[in-house]
Design a protein around this motif. Structure first.
Motif, mmCIF file in Angstrom:
data_model
loop_
_atom_site.group_PDB
_atom_site.id
_atom_site.type_symbol
_atom_site.label_atom_id
_atom_site.label_comp_id
_atom_site.label_asym_id
_atom_site.label_seq_id
_atom_site.Cartn_x
_atom_site.Cartn_y
_atom_site.Cartn_z
ATOM 1 N N LEU A 2 19.899 15.269 10.109
ATOM 2 C CA LEU A 2 19.313 14.051 9.552
ATOM 3 C C LEU A 2 17.868 14.237 9.124
ATOM 4 C CD1 LEU A 2 20.809 11.306 11.876
ATOM 5 C CD2 LEU A 2 21.422 11.846 9.528
ATOM 6 N N VAL A 3 17.162 15.177 9.749
ATOM 7 C CA VAL A 3 15.759 15.396 9.388
ATOM 8 C C VAL A 3 15.624 15.875 7.944
ATOM 9 C CG1 VAL A 3 13.702 16.753 9.914
ATOM 10 C CG2 VAL A 3 15.035 15.744 11.765
ATOM 11 N N PRO A 4 16.394 16.885 7.490
ATOM 12 C CA PRO A 4 16.270 17.281 6.083
ATOM 13 C C PRO A 4 16.698 16.187 5.106
ATOM 14 C CG PRO A 4 17.352 18.995 7.349
ATOM 15 C CD PRO A 4 17.229 17.804 8.238
ATOM 16 N N VAL A 5 17.708 15.415 5.479
ATOM 17 C CA VAL A 5 18.147 14.320 4.606
ATOM 18 C C VAL A 5 17.035 13.286 4.499
ATOM 19 C CG1 VAL A 5 19.811 12.428 4.373
ATOM 20 C CG2 VAL A 5 20.577 14.699 5.106
ATOM 21 N N ALA A 6 16.378 12.998 5.613
ATOM 22 C CA ALA A 6 15.262 12.059 5.591
ATOM 23 C C ALA A 6 14.100 12.617 4.773
ATOM 24 C CB ALA A 6 14.810 11.753 7.020
ATOM 25 N N ALA A 7 13.851 13.931 4.854
ATOM 26 C CA ALA A 7 12.775 14.549 4.079
ATOM 27 C C ALA A 7 13.050 14.432 2.586
ATOM 28 C CB ALA A 7 12.607 16.013 4.479
ATOM 29 N N VAL A 8 14.298 14.644 2.187
ATOM 30 C CA VAL A 8 14.666 14.505 0.773
ATOM 31 C C VAL A 8 14.512 13.054 0.331
ATOM 32 C CG1 VAL A 8 16.565 14.676 -0.877
ATOM 33 C CG2 VAL A 8 16.162 16.521 0.749
ATOM 34 N N ALA A 9 14.954 12.125 1.161
ATOM 35 C CA ALA A 9 14.843 10.704 0.819
ATOM 36 C C ALA A 9 13.377 10.282 0.689
ATOM 37 C CB ALA A 9 15.555 9.862 1.867
ATOM 38 N N LEU A 10 12.536 10.758 1.603
ATOM 39 C CA LEU A 10 11.110 10.427 1.527
ATOM 40 C C LEU A 10 10.459 11.046 0.295
ATOM 41 C CD1 LEU A 10 9.976 10.727 5.252
ATOM 42 C CD2 LEU A 10 10.028 8.670 3.839
ATOM 43 N N ALA A 11 10.890 12.230 -0.071
ATOM 44 C CA ALA A 11 10.315 12.880 -1.246
ATOM 45 C C ALA A 11 10.769 12.195 -2.529
ATOM 46 C CB ALA A 11 10.699 14.357 -1.267
ATOM 47 N N LEU A 12 12.010 11.715 -2.572
ATOM 48 C CA LEU A 12 12.514 11.049 -3.780
ATOM 49 C C LEU A 12 12.048 9.601 -3.895
ATOM 50 C CD1 LEU A 12 16.187 12.297 -4.143
ATOM 51 C CD2 LEU A 12 14.253 12.778 -5.618
ATOM 52 N N GLY A 13 11.607 9.017 -2.791
ATOM 53 C CA GLY A 13 11.185 7.617 -2.788
ATOM 54 C C GLY A 13 10.201 7.248 -3.887
ATOM 55 N N PRO A 14 9.130 8.004 -4.067
ATOM 56 C CA PRO A 14 8.151 7.633 -5.098
ATOM 57 C C PRO A 14 8.590 7.921 -6.528
ATOM 58 C CG PRO A 14 7.180 9.120 -3.463
ATOM 59 C CD PRO A 14 8.633 9.055 -3.192
ATOM 60 N N ALA A 15 9.676 8.649 -6.741
ATOM 61 C CA ALA A 15 10.053 9.072 -8.090
ATOM 62 C C ALA A 15 10.411 7.888 -8.994
ATOM 63 C CB ALA A 15 11.209 10.071 -8.035
ATOM 64 N N VAL A 16 11.256 6.998 -8.533
ATOM 65 C CA VAL A 16 11.712 5.885 -9.383
ATOM 66 C C VAL A 16 10.574 4.923 -9.709
ATOM 67 C CG1 VAL A 16 13.301 3.931 -9.508
ATOM 68 C CG2 VAL A 16 14.085 6.128 -8.621
ATOM 69 N N PRO A 17 9.777 4.480 -8.712
ATOM 70 C CA PRO A 17 8.654 3.603 -9.078
ATOM 71 C C PRO A 17 7.637 4.290 -9.997
ATOM 72 C CG PRO A 17 9.040 3.513 -6.713
ATOM 73 C CD PRO A 17 9.914 4.595 -7.264
ATOM 74 N N ALA A 18 7.444 5.589 -9.803
ATOM 75 C CA ALA A 18 6.501 6.311 -10.667
ATOM 76 C C ALA A 18 7.008 6.351 -12.104
ATOM 77 C CB ALA A 18 6.284 7.725 -10.140
ATOM 78 N N LEU A 19 8.309 6.576 -12.279
ATOM 79 C CA LEU A 19 8.872 6.559 -13.629
ATOM 80 C C LEU A 19 8.768 5.175 -14.254
ATOM 81 C CD1 LEU A 19 12.027 8.821 -13.443
ATOM 82 C CD2 LEU A 19 9.979 9.163 -14.802
ATOM 83 N N ALA A 20 8.975 4.133 -13.444
ATOM 84 C CA ALA A 20 8.888 2.771 -13.970
ATOM 85 C C ALA A 20 7.479 2.458 -14.462
ATOM 86 C CB ALA A 20 9.304 1.768 -12.890
ATOM 87 N N ARG A 21 6.464 3.062 -13.836
ATOM 88 C CA ARG A 21 5.076 2.849 -14.242
ATOM 89 C C ARG A 21 4.608 3.850 -15.294
ATOM 90 N NH1 ARG A 21 2.863 3.357 -8.723
ATOM 91 N NH2 ARG A 21 4.787 2.711 -7.866
ATOM 92 N N GLY A 22 5.500 4.770 -15.688
ATOM 93 C CA GLY A 22 5.135 5.746 -16.697
ATOM 94 C C GLY A 22 4.358 6.928 -16.160
ATOM 95 N N ARG A 23 4.356 7.123 -14.857
ATOM 96 C CA ARG A 23 3.628 8.242 -14.241
ATOM 97 C C ARG A 23 4.590 9.410 -14.062
ATOM 98 N NH1 ARG A 23 -0.953 6.546 -10.326
ATOM 99 N NH2 ARG A 23 -0.914 8.801 -10.370
ATOM 100 N N THR A 24 4.819 10.135 -15.140
ATOM 101 C CA THR A 24 5.804 11.207 -15.125
ATOM 102 C C THR A 24 5.379 12.379 -14.250
ATOM 103 O OG1 THR A 24 4.840 12.107 -17.146
ATOM 104 C CG2 THR A 24 6.715 10.619 -17.394
ATOM 105 N N GLY A 25 4.101 12.640 -14.126
ATOM 106 C CA GLY A 25 3.626 13.734 -13.270
ATOM 107 C C GLY A 25 3.958 13.491 -11.810
ATOM 108 N N THR A 26 3.769 12.267 -11.346
ATOM 109 C CA THR A 26 4.097 11.925 -9.969
ATOM 110 C C THR A 26 5.593 12.011 -9.733
ATOM 111 O OG1 THR A 26 2.189 10.443 -9.903
ATOM 112 C CG2 THR A 26 3.854 10.133 -8.197
#
Length: 123
Positions: A2-26
């Motif tokens: 569960l730890v690696p799955v949680a790490a992946v989920a935490l890493a992907l968390g900011p991706a969608v909101p960043a794309l919605a704001r146009g922050r492609t680098g983030t």
């Protein structure tokens, strides 16, 4: 597990909101971090532990991890090569990513196309 799955989920968390704001680098950094977090999990999960390539004939004929380790004389040239080449590859990738960022449409073409199946429609 569960730890690696949680790490992946935490890493992907900011991706969608960043794309919605146009922050492609983030978003790129978040997905790259998620990929880096998931890769060891996939590699270790695919390996039948003491044997690197499992034998289909008899488990005794498989190669163990200790037998699969490369000699130190081989690892030094590979390390030197990697120290030089990996930063060059990463720099090229960053340069390519930065030069192609943003959407590209037909209006961005430097030359108007005058041949091809739909050239008459463009004139």
């Amino acid at each position: 597990m569960l730890v690696p799955v949680a790490a992946v989920a935490l890493a992907l968390g900011p991706a969608v909101p960043a794309l919605a704001r146009g922050r492609t680098g983030t978003a790129f950094a978040a997905t790259a971090t998620a990929t880096a977090a998931a890769l060891p999990v996939l590699v270790l999960a695919a390996a039948p532990h003491p044997y690197v390539p499992a034998s289909t004939v008899d488990p005794r004929y498989g190669m163990t991890m200790a037998q699969a380790v490369a000699d130190e004389a081989t690892l030094w040239p590979l390390t030197a090569f990697a120290v030089v080449v990996v930063p060059l590859m990463l720099a090229y990738r960053v340069r390519t990513w930065r030069s192609y960022r943003g959407r590209v449409g037909a209006s961005d073409a430097p030359v108007r196309l005058t041949s091809g199946p739909r050239a008459a429609e463009r004139r």
